[in-house]
Design a protein around this motif. Structure first.
Motif, PDB file in Angstrom:
ATOM      1  N   GLU A   1       0.809  -1.224   0.000  1.00  0.00           N
ATOM      2  CA  GLU A   1       0.000   0.000   0.000  1.00  0.00           C
ATOM      3  C   GLU A   1       0.844   1.277   0.000  1.00  0.00           C
ATOM      4  OE1 GLU A   1      -0.240  -1.695   4.265  1.00  0.00           O
ATOM      5  OE2 GLU A   1      -0.489  -2.499   2.252  1.00  0.00           O
TER       6      GLU A   1
ATOM      7  N   PRO B   1      -2.281   2.431  -4.878  1.00  0.00           N
ATOM      8  CA  PRO B   1      -1.445   1.422  -4.236  1.00  0.00           C
ATOM      9  C   PRO B   1      -1.283   0.199  -5.135  1.00  0.00           C
ATOM     10  CG  PRO B   1      -3.051   2.285  -2.681  1.00  0.00           C
ATOM     11  CD  PRO B   1      -3.418   2.818  -4.035  1.00  0.00           C
ATOM     12  N   SER B   2      -0.092  -0.404  -5.098  1.00  0.00           N
ATOM     13  CA  SER B   2       0.227  -1.500  -6.009  1.00  0.00           C
ATOM     14  C   SER B   2      -0.617  -2.749  -5.795  1.00  0.00           C
ATOM     15  CB  SER B   2       1.706  -1.857  -5.918  1.00  0.00           C
ATOM     16  OG  SER B   2       2.044  -2.271  -4.612  1.00  0.00           O
TER      17      SER B   2
ATOM     18  N   SER C   1      -3.665   7.004  -0.281  1.00  0.00           N
ATOM     19  CA  SER C   1      -2.209   7.085  -0.393  1.00  0.00           C
ATOM     20  C   SER C   1      -1.636   8.250   0.403  1.00  0.00           C
ATOM     21  CB  SER C   1      -1.800   7.225  -1.860  1.00  0.00           C
ATOM     22  OG  SER C   1      -2.270   6.112  -2.584  1.00  0.00           O
TER      23      SER C   1
ATOM     24  N   LEU D   1       3.261   2.771  -4.820  1.00  0.00           N
ATOM     25  CA  LEU D   1       2.168   3.170  -5.702  1.00  0.00           C
ATOM     26  C   LEU D   1       2.509   2.878  -7.157  1.00  0.00           C
ATOM     27  CD1 LEU D   1       1.367   6.620  -4.034  1.00  0.00           C
ATOM     28  CD2 LEU D   1       0.586   4.332  -3.375  1.00  0.00           C
TER      29      LEU D   1
ATOM     30  N   ILE E   1       7.091   5.717  -5.653  1.00  0.00           N
ATOM     31  CA  ILE E   1       6.479   5.867  -6.971  1.00  0.00           C
ATOM     32  C   ILE E   1       7.575   5.626  -8.001  1.00  0.00           C
ATOM     33  CG2 ILE E   1       5.314   7.457  -8.568  1.00  0.00           C
ATOM     34  CD1 ILE E   1       4.152   8.923  -6.146  1.00  0.00           C
TER      35      ILE E   1
END
Length: 157
Positions: A45, A65-66, A120, A48, A128
Motif C-alpha cells: 500500500e 497502491p500496487s 495514499s 504506488l 512511486i
C-alpha cells in the motif's frame, strides 16, 4: 541503469525531497507493482503504481497502491466523465516517453490530468516509479500531489 531520469530531474527541478531506490526488475512478474514492493521490502500500500487511462477518450494518469485495482466508474467520475478505460501499453509508452514497468507520473513527455488515490496520502512516505524499470523514488505523498497538481480522489475498486 541511468543515475538520472526525466522523473528524477523533474522532482529535483520542483525542489522535492526524495530518495532513489533500485531493485531487480522482473519483466515476467504478473503484477509489476507488487514485485517492486517485495523487492524493496515495503508494504504494497506504500508502493504506488502509475497507470495511464482514458476518460471519455482523453488521456489521464492515475496513481494507486500496487495491491489495489482502479474502479473505472470512480476514475471517470473523478474527471467528470462518463466512461474510462485503461490505455493500451503501446499508447501509454508513446504518451509518457517511458517503457511499461517504468512509467512515472513525473517528467512525462506530455503532462496530463492526474489523480492520486486518497488513501495514499495517509502515509508519511510512499514509493512511486522513478522513470525506469527497477527504479523507485520515495517521497512524501503530498509532495507528489502538489508537483503533479493531482486530484486526490477515491478511485480504487
Amino acid at each position: 541503469m541511468s543515475k538520472a531520469t526525466r522523473a528524477t530531474m523533474a522532482l529535483e527541478k520542483a525542489g522535492v525531497a526524495f530518495t532513489v531506490h533500485r531493485y531487480d526488475y522482473d519483466p515476467g512478474a504478473e503484477r509489476v507493482g507488487l514485485q517492486a514492493a517485495e523487492a524493496i521490502g515495503e508494504v504494497p500500500e506504500r508502493v504506488l503504481k502509475t497507470l495511464m487511462a482514458r476518460v471519455d477518450g482523453k488521456p489521464v494518469c492515475v496513481i494507486v497502491p500496487s495491491d489495489r485495482e482502479v474502479s473505472m466508474k470512480k476514475l471517470a467520475a473523478a474527471f467528470g466523465g462518463k466512461s474510462a478505460e485503461m490505455m493500451k501499453p503501446a499508447d501509454a509508452e508513446r504518451m509518457t516517453g517511458y517503457k511499461v514497468g517504468g512509467i512515472s507520473p513525473f517528467g512525462q513527455m506530455r503532462r496530463v490530468p492526474t489523480a492520486i488515490e486518497q488513501q495514499s496520502l495517509a502515509h508519511a512516505l510512499v514509493y512511486i516509479n522513478g522513470g525506469q524499470r527497477g527504479l523507485q523514488v520515495r517521497l512524501a505523498p503530498d509532495d507528489a500531489r502538489a508537483t503533479l497538481d493531482a486530484r486526490v480522489v477515491p478511485v480504487i475498486a
